[in-house]
Write an enzyme that holds these catalytic residues in place. Sequence first.
Site, PDB file in Angstrom:
ATOM      1  NE  ARG A 102      -2.406   0.676   3.748  1.00 43.77           N
ATOM      2  CZ  ARG A 102      -3.140   1.236   4.702  1.00 43.77           C
ATOM      3  NH1 ARG A 102      -4.438   1.368   4.527  1.00 43.77           N
ATOM      4  NH2 ARG A 102      -2.611   1.653   5.821  1.00 43.77           N
ATOM      5  CB  THR A 106      -2.025   7.209  -3.071  1.00 46.58           C
ATOM      6  OG1 THR A 106      -1.400   5.912  -3.190  1.00 46.58           O
ATOM      7  CG2 THR A 106      -1.125   8.251  -3.707  1.00 46.58           C
ATOM      8  CG  ASP A 198       2.808  -2.003   9.226  1.00 41.57           C
ATOM      9  OD1 ASP A 198       2.911  -3.201   8.908  1.00 41.57           O
ATOM     10  OD2 ASP A 198       2.883  -1.080   8.405  1.00 41.57           O
ATOM     11  CG  ASP A 201       6.401  -2.631   9.663  1.00 40.36           C
ATOM     12  OD1 ASP A 201       6.883  -3.195   8.660  1.00 40.36           O
ATOM     13  OD2 ASP A 201       6.192  -1.413   9.734  1.00 40.36           O
TER      14      ASP A 201
HETATM   15  C1  PRP Z   1      -1.257  -4.028   4.807  1.00 35.60           C
HETATM   16  C2  PRP Z   1      -2.147  -5.224   5.088  1.00 35.60           C
HETATM   17  C3  PRP Z   1      -3.052  -5.266   3.903  1.00 35.60           C
HETATM   18  C4  PRP Z   1      -3.212  -3.798   3.570  1.00 35.60           C
HETATM   19  C5  PRP Z   1      -4.559  -3.341   4.050  1.00 35.60           C
HETATM   20  O1  PRP Z   1      -0.259  -4.381   3.902  1.00 35.60           O
HETATM   21  O2  PRP Z   1      -1.449  -6.428   5.282  1.00 35.60           O
HETATM   22  O3  PRP Z   1      -2.530  -5.970   2.790  1.00 35.60           O
HETATM   23  O4  PRP Z   1      -2.176  -3.099   4.263  1.00 35.60           O
HETATM   24  O5  PRP Z   1      -4.794  -2.029   3.706  1.00 35.60           O
HETATM   25  P1  PRP Z   1      -5.918  -1.609   2.661  1.00 35.60           P
HETATM   26  O6  PRP Z   1      -7.166  -2.375   3.064  1.00 35.60           O
HETATM   27  O7  PRP Z   1      -6.054  -0.146   2.894  1.00 35.60           O
HETATM   28  O8  PRP Z   1      -5.461  -1.939   1.289  1.00 35.60           O
HETATM   29  P2  PRP Z   1       0.952  -3.391   3.519  1.00 35.60           P
HETATM   30  O9  PRP Z   1       0.622  -2.680   2.259  1.00 35.60           O
HETATM   31  O10 PRP Z   1       1.319  -2.572   4.698  1.00 35.60           O
HETATM   32  O11 PRP Z   1       2.105  -4.407   3.138  1.00 35.60           O
HETATM   33  P3  PRP Z   1       2.852  -5.501   4.026  1.00 35.60           P
HETATM   34  O12 PRP Z   1       1.861  -6.597   4.325  1.00 35.60           O
HETATM   35  O13 PRP Z   1       3.965  -5.933   3.149  1.00 35.60           O
HETATM   36  O14 PRP Z   1       3.330  -4.829   5.307  1.00 35.60           O
HETATM   37  N1  URA Z   2      -2.254  -2.262   7.399  1.00 31.48           N
HETATM   38  C1  URA Z   2      -1.857  -2.620   8.653  1.00 31.48           C
HETATM   39  O1  URA Z   2      -0.918  -3.422   8.815  1.00 31.48           O
HETATM   40  N2  URA Z   2      -2.487  -2.068   9.700  1.00 31.48           N
HETATM   41  C2  URA Z   2      -3.502  -1.202   9.572  1.00 31.48           C
HETATM   42  O2  URA Z   2      -4.064  -0.753  10.595  1.00 31.48           O
HETATM   43  C3  URA Z   2      -3.899  -0.845   8.272  1.00 31.48           C
HETATM   44  C4  URA Z   2      -3.279  -1.403   7.199  1.00 31.48           C
END
Ligand code: PRP
Ligand code: URA
Length: 207
Positions: A102, A106, A198, A201
Amino acid sequence: MSVTILNHSLIKHKLSIIRKKETKIKDFYQNVNEIAGLMAYEITRDFPLREIEIETPICKSIQYELALDVVIVPILRAGLGMVDGIRSMIPTAKIGFIGLYRDEKTLEPHEYYAKFPDITKDSIVLVVDPMLATGGSASAAISLLKEKGCKDIRYVGLVAAPDGIKRLQNDHPDVSIYLAAEDEKLNDVGYIVPGLGDCGDRLFGTK
Ligand code: PRP
Ligand code: URA
Protein backbone atom coordinates in the site's frame (compact mmCIF):
# COMPACT_ATOMS: atom_id res chain seq x y z
CA MET A 1 -22.68 -11.52 0.32
CA SER A 2 -22.41 -12.26 3.96
CA VAL A 3 -20.05 -10.75 6.54
CA THR A 4 -19.39 -13.19 9.38
CA ILE A 5 -17.64 -12.05 12.55
CA LEU A 6 -16.37 -15.17 14.30
CA ASN A 7 -17.32 -14.39 17.87
CA HIS A 8 -15.41 -17.17 19.59
CA SER A 9 -13.99 -16.69 23.09
CA LEU A 10 -10.57 -18.11 22.15
CA ILE A 11 -10.39 -15.84 19.10
CA LYS A 12 -11.25 -12.77 21.21
CA HIS A 13 -8.65 -13.77 23.82
CA LYS A 14 -5.87 -14.22 21.24
CA LEU A 15 -6.90 -11.05 19.42
CA SER A 16 -6.33 -9.07 22.63
CA ILE A 17 -2.80 -10.51 22.79
CA ILE A 18 -1.91 -9.34 19.28
CA ARG A 19 -3.51 -5.93 19.84
CA LYS A 20 -1.26 -5.21 22.86
CA LYS A 21 1.63 -2.99 21.83
CA GLU A 22 4.06 -4.88 24.09
CA THR A 23 3.48 -8.25 22.35
CA LYS A 24 6.72 -9.23 20.63
CA ILE A 25 7.39 -11.02 17.34
CA LYS A 26 7.26 -14.65 18.61
CA ASP A 27 3.93 -14.33 20.46
CA PHE A 28 2.53 -12.06 17.77
CA TYR A 29 3.20 -14.60 15.00
CA GLN A 30 2.04 -17.54 17.10
CA ASN A 31 -1.27 -15.91 18.00
CA VAL A 32 -1.97 -14.67 14.45
CA ASN A 33 -1.52 -18.26 13.28
CA GLU A 34 -3.65 -19.72 16.04
CA ILE A 35 -6.49 -17.29 15.29
CA ALA A 36 -6.25 -18.18 11.59
CA GLY A 37 -6.47 -21.89 12.46
CA LEU A 38 -9.51 -21.37 14.67
CA MET A 39 -11.16 -19.30 11.94
CA ALA A 40 -10.44 -22.03 9.36
CA TYR A 41 -12.12 -24.58 11.61
CA GLU A 42 -15.31 -22.47 11.70
CA ILE A 43 -15.26 -21.41 8.04
CA THR A 44 -14.87 -24.95 6.71
CA ARG A 45 -17.81 -26.28 8.77
CA ASP A 46 -20.04 -26.64 5.67
CA PHE A 47 -17.44 -27.34 2.97
CA PRO A 48 -18.80 -30.00 0.60
CA LEU A 49 -17.86 -33.63 1.25
CA ARG A 50 -17.91 -36.70 -0.98
CA GLU A 51 -18.40 -40.28 0.09
CA ILE A 52 -15.41 -42.62 -0.10
CA GLU A 53 -15.13 -46.31 0.61
CA ILE A 54 -12.35 -47.13 3.07
CA GLU A 55 -11.37 -50.19 5.03
CA THR A 56 -10.97 -49.89 8.80
CA PRO A 57 -9.08 -52.64 10.70
CA ILE A 58 -12.57 -54.11 11.23
CA CYS A 59 -14.48 -53.81 7.94
CA LYS A 60 -15.18 -51.80 4.77
CA SER A 61 -16.99 -48.55 5.45
CA ILE A 62 -18.36 -45.53 3.59
CA GLN A 63 -16.82 -42.35 5.00
CA TYR A 64 -16.15 -38.78 3.80
CA GLU A 65 -13.44 -36.53 2.44
CA LEU A 66 -13.39 -32.89 1.30
CA ALA A 67 -14.91 -32.82 -2.18
CA LEU A 68 -13.25 -29.66 -3.50
CA ASP A 69 -9.73 -28.34 -3.79
CA VAL A 70 -8.91 -25.61 -1.29
CA VAL A 71 -6.40 -22.94 -2.33
CA ILE A 72 -5.07 -20.49 0.26
CA VAL A 73 -3.91 -17.17 -1.23
CA PRO A 74 -2.11 -14.91 1.27
CA ILE A 75 -1.67 -11.25 0.33
CA LEU A 76 2.04 -10.62 0.98
CA ARG A 77 3.46 -9.90 3.31
CA ALA A 78 1.12 -9.94 6.30
CA GLY A 79 -1.13 -12.68 4.87
CA LEU A 80 1.80 -15.09 5.19
CA GLY A 81 1.33 -14.92 8.96
CA MET A 82 -2.00 -16.77 8.64
CA VAL A 83 -0.96 -19.56 6.27
CA ASP A 84 0.50 -22.12 8.67
CA GLY A 85 -2.51 -21.89 10.98
CA ILE A 86 -4.94 -22.59 8.12
CA ARG A 87 -2.70 -25.34 6.68
CA SER A 88 -2.68 -27.06 10.05
CA MET A 89 -6.45 -27.49 9.59
CA ILE A 90 -6.41 -28.21 5.82
CA PRO A 91 -3.04 -29.85 5.07
CA THR A 92 -4.09 -30.73 1.48
CA ALA A 93 -4.63 -27.07 0.58
CA LYS A 94 -2.53 -25.58 -2.21
CA ILE A 95 -0.97 -22.14 -1.78
CA GLY A 96 -0.91 -19.15 -4.16
CA PHE A 97 0.69 -15.76 -3.51
CA ILE A 98 -0.20 -12.18 -4.34
CA GLY A 99 2.33 -9.48 -3.42
CA LEU A 100 0.78 -6.06 -2.81
CA TYR A 101 2.01 -3.05 -0.94
CA ARG A 102 0.00 0.00 0.00
CA ASP A 103 1.43 3.35 -1.00
CA GLU A 104 1.82 5.22 2.31
CA LYS A 105 0.48 8.49 0.87
CA THR A 106 -2.25 7.49 -1.57
CA LEU A 107 -3.13 4.18 0.22
CA GLU A 108 -3.48 2.64 -3.26
CA PRO A 109 -2.30 -0.99 -3.60
CA HIS A 110 0.57 -1.86 -5.96
CA GLU A 111 1.10 -5.41 -7.21
CA TYR A 112 4.69 -6.76 -7.23
CA TYR A 113 4.26 -10.54 -7.33
CA ALA A 114 1.74 -13.24 -8.24
CA LYS A 115 2.14 -17.01 -8.42
CA PHE A 116 -0.64 -19.57 -8.36
CA PRO A 117 -1.02 -23.34 -8.35
CA ASP A 118 -3.61 -24.86 -10.73
CA ILE A 119 -6.94 -23.41 -9.71
CA THR A 120 -10.06 -24.90 -11.30
CA LYS A 121 -13.51 -23.35 -11.41
CA ASP A 122 -14.44 -25.79 -8.62
CA SER A 123 -11.65 -24.73 -6.26
CA ILE A 124 -12.52 -22.87 -3.07
CA VAL A 125 -10.09 -19.95 -2.80
CA LEU A 126 -9.41 -18.40 0.62
CA VAL A 127 -7.83 -14.94 0.25
CA VAL A 128 -6.09 -14.26 3.55
CA ASP A 129 -4.80 -10.98 4.95
CA PRO A 130 -4.99 -9.93 8.61
CA MET A 131 -5.89 -6.30 7.90
CA LEU A 132 -8.85 -4.93 5.89
CA ALA A 133 -8.35 -1.17 6.11
CA THR A 134 -9.54 0.80 3.03
CA GLY A 135 -10.21 -2.55 1.31
CA GLY A 136 -8.07 -1.56 -1.69
CA SER A 137 -5.61 -4.45 -1.35
CA ALA A 138 -8.24 -7.13 -0.80
CA SER A 139 -10.35 -5.82 -3.68
CA ALA A 140 -7.36 -5.79 -6.07
CA ALA A 141 -6.33 -9.32 -5.04
CA ILE A 142 -9.83 -10.65 -5.62
CA SER A 143 -10.07 -8.92 -9.02
CA LEU A 144 -6.83 -10.64 -10.04
CA LEU A 145 -8.16 -14.04 -8.93
CA LYS A 146 -11.38 -13.48 -10.87
CA GLU A 147 -9.30 -12.68 -13.98
CA LYS A 148 -7.68 -16.11 -13.48
CA GLY A 149 -11.14 -17.71 -13.54
CA CYS A 150 -11.67 -18.29 -9.80
CA LYS A 151 -15.37 -18.59 -9.01
CA ASP A 152 -15.67 -19.42 -5.31
CA ILE A 153 -13.58 -16.81 -3.46
CA ARG A 154 -13.85 -16.15 0.28
CA TYR A 155 -11.99 -13.42 2.18
CA VAL A 156 -10.52 -14.27 5.59
CA GLY A 157 -9.18 -11.40 7.70
CA LEU A 158 -8.53 -10.66 11.35
CA VAL A 159 -9.34 -6.97 11.89
CA ALA A 160 -11.44 -4.79 9.58
CA ALA A 161 -12.49 -1.17 9.40
CA PRO A 162 -16.08 -0.41 8.34
CA ASP A 163 -14.73 1.33 5.17
CA GLY A 164 -12.90 -1.84 4.09
CA ILE A 165 -15.95 -4.02 4.58
CA LYS A 166 -18.10 -1.57 2.57
CA ARG A 167 -15.53 -1.39 -0.24
CA LEU A 168 -15.27 -5.18 -0.51
CA GLN A 169 -19.03 -5.66 -0.45
CA ASN A 170 -19.41 -3.01 -3.12
CA ASP A 171 -16.60 -4.23 -5.44
CA HIS A 172 -17.17 -7.98 -4.91
CA PRO A 173 -20.70 -8.64 -3.68
CA ASP A 174 -20.30 -12.36 -4.46
CA VAL A 175 -17.43 -12.85 -1.96
CA SER A 176 -18.19 -13.98 1.60
CA ILE A 177 -16.19 -12.12 4.25
CA TYR A 178 -14.99 -13.79 7.45
CA LEU A 179 -13.44 -11.66 10.21
CA ALA A 180 -12.27 -11.94 13.79
CA ALA A 181 -13.33 -8.35 14.55
CA GLU A 182 -14.86 -5.23 13.04
CA ASP A 183 -13.15 -2.18 14.56
CA GLU A 184 -14.28 1.43 14.89
CA LYS A 185 -12.70 3.35 12.03
CA LEU A 186 -9.60 4.31 10.06
CA ASN A 187 -7.37 7.11 11.36
CA ASP A 188 -6.16 9.95 9.12
CA VAL A 189 -3.17 7.91 7.86
CA GLY A 190 -5.24 4.83 6.99
CA TYR A 191 -4.58 2.68 10.08
CA ILE A 192 -7.35 0.74 11.77
CA VAL A 193 -8.49 2.09 15.18
CA PRO A 194 -7.99 0.50 17.68
CA GLY A 195 -6.42 -2.10 15.36
CA LEU A 196 -3.06 -3.65 16.10
CA GLY A 197 -0.66 -1.37 14.27
CA ASP A 198 1.30 -2.41 11.20
CA CYS A 199 0.74 -6.14 10.98
CA GLY A 200 3.51 -6.87 8.44
CA ASP A 201 6.08 -5.00 10.53
CA ARG A 202 5.02 -6.76 13.74
CA LEU A 203 5.07 -10.21 12.09
CA PHE A 204 8.44 -9.82 10.41
CA GLY A 205 10.32 -7.39 12.68
CA THR A 206 10.69 -4.60 10.14
CA LYS A 207 10.76 -0.88 11.09
C1 PRP B 1 -1.26 -4.03 4.81
C2 PRP B 1 -2.15 -5.22 5.09
C3 PRP B 1 -3.05 -5.27 3.90
C4 PRP B 1 -3.21 -3.80 3.57
C5 PRP B 1 -4.56 -3.34 4.05
O1 PRP B 1 -0.26 -4.38 3.90
O2 PRP B 1 -1.45 -6.43 5.28
O3 PRP B 1 -2.53 -5.97 2.79
O4 PRP B 1 -2.18 -3.10 4.26
O5 PRP B 1 -4.79 -2.03 3.71
P1 PRP B 1 -5.92 -1.61 2.66
O6 PRP B 1 -7.17 -2.38 3.06
O7 PRP B 1 -6.05 -0.15 2.89
O8 PRP B 1 -5.46 -1.94 1.29
P2 PRP B 1 0.95 -3.39 3.52
O9 PRP B 1 0.62 -2.68 2.26
O10 PRP B 1 1.32 -2.57 4.70
O11 PRP B 1 2.11 -4.41 3.14
P3 PRP B 1 2.85 -5.50 4.03
O12 PRP B 1 1.86 -6.60 4.33
O13 PRP B 1 3.96 -5.93 3.15
O14 PRP B 1 3.33 -4.83 5.31
N1 URA C 1 -2.25 -2.26 7.40
C1 URA C 1 -1.86 -2.62 8.65
O1 URA C 1 -0.92 -3.42 8.81
N2 URA C 1 -2.49 -2.07 9.70
C2 URA C 1 -3.50 -1.20 9.57
O2 URA C 1 -4.06 -0.75 10.60
C3 URA C 1 -3.90 -0.84 8.27
C4 URA C 1 -3.28 -1.40 7.20
